[in-house]
Design a protein around this motif. Structure first.
Motif, PDB file in Angstrom:
ATOM      1  N   UNK A  11       0.920  -1.178   0.179  1.00  0.00           N
ATOM      2  CA  UNK A  11      -0.026   0.054  -0.070  1.00  0.00           C
ATOM      3  C   UNK A  11       0.914   1.033  -0.125  1.00  0.00           C
ATOM      4  N   UNK A  12       0.684   2.103  -1.071  1.00  0.00           N
ATOM      5  CA  UNK A  12       1.717   3.076  -1.303  1.00  0.00           C
ATOM      6  C   UNK A  12       0.867   4.489  -1.213  1.00  0.00           C
ATOM      7  N   UNK A  13       1.484   5.609  -0.934  1.00  0.00           N
ATOM      8  CA  UNK A  13       0.845   6.812  -1.228  1.00  0.00           C
ATOM      9  C   UNK A  13       1.415   7.975  -0.203  1.00  0.00           C
ATOM     10  N   UNK A  14       0.966   9.129  -0.341  1.00  0.00           N
ATOM     11  CA  UNK A  14       1.674  10.260   0.439  1.00  0.00           C
ATOM     12  C   UNK A  14       1.438   9.945   2.021  1.00  0.00           C
ATOM     13  N   UNK A  15       2.199  10.783   2.806  1.00  0.00           N
ATOM     14  CA  UNK A  15       1.741  10.593   4.310  1.00  0.00           C
ATOM     15  C   UNK A  15       0.341  11.154   4.471  1.00  0.00           C
ATOM     16  N   UNK A  16      -0.289  10.647   5.529  1.00  0.00           N
ATOM     17  CA  UNK A  16      -1.512  11.154   5.946  1.00  0.00           C
ATOM     18  C   UNK A  16      -2.632  10.666   4.966  1.00  0.00           C
ATOM     19  N   UNK A  17      -2.538   9.789   4.097  1.00  0.00           N
ATOM     20  CA  UNK A  17      -3.577   9.466   3.159  1.00  0.00           C
ATOM     21  C   UNK A  17      -4.233   8.413   3.726  1.00  0.00           C
ATOM     22  N   UNK A  18      -3.946   7.537   4.607  1.00  0.00           N
ATOM     23  CA  UNK A  18      -4.709   6.567   5.444  1.00  0.00           C
ATOM     24  C   UNK A  18      -4.171   5.043   5.002  1.00  0.00           C
ATOM     25  N   UNK A  19      -3.080   4.903   4.545  1.00  0.00           N
ATOM     26  CA  UNK A  19      -2.425   3.682   4.363  1.00  0.00           C
ATOM     27  C   UNK A  19      -2.473   2.749   5.526  1.00  0.00           C
ATOM     28  N   UNK A  20      -2.138   3.253   6.792  1.00  0.00           N
ATOM     29  CA  UNK A  20      -2.156   2.407   8.008  1.00  0.00           C
ATOM     30  C   UNK A  20      -3.775   1.969   8.434  1.00  0.00           C
ATOM     31  N   UNK A  21      -4.627   3.119   8.080  1.00  0.00           N
ATOM     32  CA  UNK A  21      -5.995   2.556   8.364  1.00  0.00           C
ATOM     33  C   UNK A  21      -6.404   1.549   7.355  1.00  0.00           C
ATOM     34  N   UNK A 113       0.706  -3.335  -5.989  1.00  0.00           N
ATOM     35  CA  UNK A 113       0.544  -2.262  -5.070  1.00  0.00           C
ATOM     36  C   UNK A 113      -0.815  -1.816  -5.083  1.00  0.00           C
ATOM     37  N   UNK A 114      -1.252  -0.992  -4.224  1.00  0.00           N
ATOM     38  CA  UNK A 114      -2.539  -0.243  -4.090  1.00  0.00           C
ATOM     39  C   UNK A 114      -2.190   0.998  -3.551  1.00  0.00           C
ATOM     40  N   UNK A 115      -2.502   2.153  -4.616  1.00  0.00           N
ATOM     41  CA  UNK A 115      -2.265   3.462  -4.141  1.00  0.00           C
ATOM     42  C   UNK A 115      -3.321   4.203  -3.319  1.00  0.00           C
ATOM     43  N   UNK A 116      -3.048   4.812  -2.112  1.00  0.00           N
ATOM     44  CA  UNK A 116      -4.126   5.312  -1.238  1.00  0.00           C
ATOM     45  C   UNK A 116      -3.965   6.678  -1.378  1.00  0.00           C
ATOM     46  N   UNK A 117      -4.991   7.377  -1.539  1.00  0.00           N
ATOM     47  CA  UNK A 117      -4.909   8.816  -1.631  1.00  0.00           C
ATOM     48  C   UNK A 117      -6.284   9.283  -1.264  1.00  0.00           C
ATOM     49  N   UNK A 118      -6.364  10.602  -0.968  1.00  0.00           N
ATOM     50  CA  UNK A 118      -7.445  11.299  -0.624  1.00  0.00           C
ATOM     51  C   UNK A 118      -7.787  12.585  -1.367  1.00  0.00           C
TER      52      UNK A 118
END
Length: 126
Positions: A11-21, A113-118
C-alpha cells in the motif's frame, strides 16, 4: 509455505492518506478467513523502539550490534544495518509462517501495489 510463495501486496501513497488505516481494517478481514497475516512498514527516517534505561536499550548503547527481547509470546529484534535493507532481504531474514504479507511503502519494489490517496478537501477517515 516458502518465502517465494508468500503473496505480497504493498500500500503506497503520501503521508497521512490513510495507508495504515486501510491495512489495519484489512487485517481482521483476512484473519477471519483463516489467513495468517504479517505486515512490514517502511519508515523513511531512523527510529528507535527501545526505551532509554531498559536492558535492551542499555545493551545497544554498550555496543551490541543486535539486541533481542524474548517473552513467551513475542520476539523483538533491534539490529544495526549498514544501510537500508531491500524488501527481499527483510522478507528472507524475518518473515516466516504466514499466508499473506501486507506492506506499507516500498513503492519501488516490484510487487503489486494499491495506491491510497484522498481528495485535497477530505477530512479524517471515519
Amino acid at each position: 509455505m516458502t518465502k517465494e510463495c508468500i503473496p505480497c501486496l504493498s500500500f503506497v501513497g503520501r503521508s497521512k492518506t490513510g495507508k495504515t488505516t486501510v491495512i489495519e481494517r484489512l487485517i481482521p478481514i483476512l484473519c477471519e478467513r483463516g489467513l495468517k497475516v504479517a505486515v512490514i512498514k517502511h519508515h523513511p527516517h531512523d527510529f528507535d523502539i527501545d526505551i532509554p534505561g531498559k536492558d535492551t536499550y542499555r545493551y545497544k548503547q554498550a555496543g551490541a550490534s543486535a539486541s533481542i527481547l524474548v517473552s513467551p509470546g513475542k520476539v523483538a529484534v533491534v539490529e544495526d544495518t549498514e544501510g537500508e535493507l531491500a524488501l527481499e532481504e527483510i522478507i528472507t531474514r524475518y518473515v516466516r509462517d504466514v499466508d499473506i504479507l501486507l506492506i506499507e511503502g516500498f513503492k519501488r519494489a516490484k510487487i503489486p501495489k494499491i495506491e491510497v490517496f484522498r481528495k485535497k478537501d477530505d477530512g479524517n477517515i471515519p
